[in-house]
Enzyme design. Structure first.
Site, PDB file in Angstrom:
ATOM      1  N   CYS A  62       0.843  -1.196   0.000  1.00 29.22           N
ATOM      2  CA  CYS A  62       0.000   0.000   0.000  1.00 29.22           C
ATOM      3  C   CYS A  62       0.881   1.249   0.000  1.00 29.22           C
ATOM      4  O   CYS A  62       1.767   1.389   0.852  1.00 29.22           O
ATOM      5  CB  CYS A  62      -0.912   0.010   1.221  1.00 29.22           C
ATOM      6  SG  CYS A  62      -1.925   1.508   1.349  1.00 29.22           S
ATOM      7  N   CYS A  68      -0.110   6.135   7.037  1.00 34.09           N
ATOM      8  CA  CYS A  68      -1.440   5.792   7.564  1.00 34.09           C
ATOM      9  C   CYS A  68      -1.338   4.994   8.858  1.00 34.09           C
ATOM     10  O   CYS A  68      -0.435   4.169   9.032  1.00 34.09           O
ATOM     11  CB  CYS A  68      -2.200   4.992   6.507  1.00 34.09           C
ATOM     12  SG  CYS A  68      -3.847   4.458   7.010  1.00 34.09           S
ATOM     13  N   CYS A  71      -2.961   0.092   8.940  1.00 32.00           N
ATOM     14  CA  CYS A  71      -2.238  -1.176   8.955  1.00 32.00           C
ATOM     15  C   CYS A  71      -0.932  -1.030   9.732  1.00 32.00           C
ATOM     16  O   CYS A  71      -0.336   0.044   9.762  1.00 32.00           O
ATOM     17  CB  CYS A  71      -1.933  -1.634   7.531  1.00 32.00           C
ATOM     18  SG  CYS A  71      -3.395  -2.162   6.606  1.00 32.00           S
ATOM     19  N   CYS A 145      -8.270   2.073  -0.729  1.00 33.33           N
ATOM     20  CA  CYS A 145      -7.758   1.257   0.374  1.00 33.33           C
ATOM     21  C   CYS A 145      -7.661  -0.184  -0.112  1.00 33.33           C
ATOM     22  O   CYS A 145      -8.690  -0.835  -0.339  1.00 33.33           O
ATOM     23  CB  CYS A 145      -8.663   1.343   1.597  1.00 33.33           C
ATOM     24  SG  CYS A 145      -8.093   0.300   2.974  1.00 33.33           S
ATOM     25  N   GLN A 246     -18.947  -8.598  11.689  1.00 30.22           N
ATOM     26  CA  GLN A 246     -17.614  -9.184  11.590  1.00 30.22           C
ATOM     27  C   GLN A 246     -16.855  -8.531  10.432  1.00 30.22           C
ATOM     28  O   GLN A 246     -17.439  -8.169   9.417  1.00 30.22           O
ATOM     29  CB  GLN A 246     -17.701 -10.694  11.388  1.00 30.22           C
ATOM     30  CG  GLN A 246     -18.323 -11.455  12.542  1.00 30.22           C
ATOM     31  CD  GLN A 246     -17.452 -11.487  13.796  1.00 30.22           C
ATOM     32  OE1 GLN A 246     -16.300 -11.072  13.780  1.00 30.22           O
ATOM     33  NE2 GLN A 246     -18.011 -11.975  14.897  1.00 30.22           N
ATOM     34  N   PHE A 273     -24.303 -11.937  23.541  1.00 24.98           N
ATOM     35  CA  PHE A 273     -23.664 -10.885  22.739  1.00 24.98           C
ATOM     36  C   PHE A 273     -23.852 -11.240  21.261  1.00 24.98           C
ATOM     37  O   PHE A 273     -22.910 -11.282  20.478  1.00 24.98           O
ATOM     38  CB  PHE A 273     -22.179 -10.738  23.072  1.00 24.98           C
ATOM     39  CG  PHE A 273     -21.894 -10.519  24.536  1.00 24.98           C
ATOM     40  CD1 PHE A 273     -21.955  -9.252  25.092  1.00 24.98           C
ATOM     41  CD2 PHE A 273     -21.585 -11.597  25.356  1.00 24.98           C
ATOM     42  CE1 PHE A 273     -21.678  -9.054  26.441  1.00 24.98           C
ATOM     43  CE2 PHE A 273     -21.311 -11.409  26.708  1.00 24.98           C
ATOM     44  CZ  PHE A 273     -21.363 -10.134  27.249  1.00 24.98           C
ATOM     45  N   CYS A 367     -12.239 -11.163  20.222  1.00 32.15           N
ATOM     46  CA  CYS A 367     -11.320 -10.384  19.378  1.00 32.15           C
ATOM     47  C   CYS A 367     -10.174  -9.816  20.200  1.00 32.15           C
ATOM     48  O   CYS A 367      -9.419  -8.967  19.716  1.00 32.15           O
ATOM     49  CB  CYS A 367     -12.069  -9.263  18.660  1.00 32.15           C
ATOM     50  SG  CYS A 367     -12.895  -8.114  19.782  1.00 32.15           S
TER      51      CYS A 367
END
Length: 416
Positions: A62, A68, A71, A145, A246, A273, A367
């Protein structure tokens, strides 16, 4: 202060760590054993140059990577990246004194991220559209992106810019969330505040020009030209604006596959959840499901999808704050399996109730490795066995990782 340092190791967020005279110094986008020139700002530093690169370094794909803040790992060769991410999970489990087999890392990036949030700011006379720079509110303007789905890659920045132009009068900071759905783009704008009728009419026209499925401001639907549908198993769900989703389609399918597989023998499952039902709606193909989620809009969307899908078993929904009002032991004991997919904070209050329940199977989806380990340790201390740990990488090019844990306990014998 500009200086040259040697990177000793990587931290949990992917930053390189050098040993400074006053303690560790964190440097982004570097690798172990590299010699780099940095500009220090306390314990953090800005990378000026890589003077002696690691053999594990590769050229980021990228063009915005250096500036940025999105990432963090595109400079890592793929094998090194996977080993680092896998090792970080293993280390976190060891810190929590958890011994369990960790399965190989699964790449679930698929076609890329299906949702992106772009920022529109007016720090000067000009409008700036893009992502934030690392540890900064400065905007890095982007034209595309590359880690998003092809539909979003170039269209998302163009959509954000067009909306910014329409709403630039007050010069308020805007956050524009754009989701690729089965029927087109679903856009939710945050930061503008209450809208005048003229602005609403202008946005309705803009939504038509951009061919958006739905356009909302702070969750208030301005126009819905087509229901923005997300397929979940056999069902088609229209989530409320800005609701949880997700990160990738393949990520959702992969996580749901492990959840459904683990619950194969369960006749009644609690999905806690539950969001808009990525697990509930798939589980309901073979089991009765009780879905619980704080957000009422998500529960309404799940219920509507379940009712509209032929062949599903019974699905009930409950809007409930599981942090403040977790399901209690008598409620939990009605289920053969419980699925947990909490936010990053984990599900400590709910897990403490599960720990004293008779539920034979808990499937924990998380996560955040640290809160996953904390919650798993609570269950293991009460007699659960952590039989599988499955790392699923749907947050590719970032330090984040999804973890599926399957915990079982022997049936609790009833007292005579």
């Amino acid at each position: 202060m500009v200086e040259q340092v040697t990177i000793k190791r990587l931290g949990a967020k992917g930053d390189g760590i050098a040993d400074g005279a006053s303690g560790p110094v964190f440097v982004p986008k570097v690798l172990p054993d590299e010699i780099v020139t940095i500009e220090r700002d306390g314990s953090h530093a800005r990378l000026i140059s890589v003077d002696v690169p690691s053999p594990e370094r590769e050229t980021p794909f990228c063009p915005y990577f250096d500036a940025c803040g999105g990432c963090a790992t595109q400079h890592m060769k793929h094998g090194f990246y996977q080993a680092w991410k896998y090792g970080a999970l293993v280390h976190t489990l060891k810190q929590a004194r958890i011994e369990a087999p960790v399965e190989p890392l699964i790449d679930a990036h698929g076609e890329g991220r299906r949702r992106v949030t772009l920022h529109v700011r007016f720090p000067d006379r000009a409008m700036h559209v893009g992502f934030m720079a690392p540890r900064s509110h400065q905007i890095v303007e982007i034209a595309f992106c590359p880690i998003t789905e092809s539909a979003l890659k170039e269209r998302a920045p163009a959509i954000a810019r067009a909306i910014g132009e329409h709403l630039k009068g007050p010069r308020k900071p805007l956050d524009i969330q754009i989701t690729a759905t089965q029927t087109g783009f679903d856009v939710d704008v945050r930061g503008h505040g209450p809208m005048k009728d003229a602005d609403r009419l202008s946005l309705i026209d803009l939504a038509s020009e951009l061919d958006l499925s739905r356009l909302s401001v702070h969750g208030d639907v301005i126009v819905e030209r087509r229901p923005p549908a997300i397929v979940m198993g056999r069902a088609s769900v229209v989530p409320p604006p800005g609701s949880f989703l997700q990160a990738t389609r393949l990520g959702e399918e992969t996580l749901a596959g492990f959840v459904v597989e683990a619950c194969t023998r369960a006749k009644r499952v609690a999905d806690l959840f539950a969001g808009t039902g990525p697990f509930s709606l798939r589980l309901a193909e073979k089991a009765d499901v009780h879905a619980v989620e704080f957000d009422k809009g998500s529960m309404t969307a799940l219920d509507k999808a379940a009712r509209a899908t032929p062949g599903l078993r019974r699905v009930t929904t409950e809007a409930r704050d599981l942090f403040r009002r977790p399901l209690l032991t008598p409620e939990l004991n009605a289920f053969d399996a419980v699925v947990l997919d909490p936010p990053r904070a984990g599900a400590e209050a709910q897990v403490k109730q599960l720990a004293v329940s008779k539920v034979p199977l808990v499937v924990s989806v998380s996560c955040d490795a640290a809160t996953f380990a904390r919650d798993a340790a609570i269950l293991m201390a009460s007699g659960y066995r952590l039989e599988r740990v499955i790392p699923v990488d749907q947050f590719k090019h970032s330090p984040h990782l999804e973890v599926v844990g399957i915990l079982k306990r022997d049936a609790v014998k009833k007292r005579r």
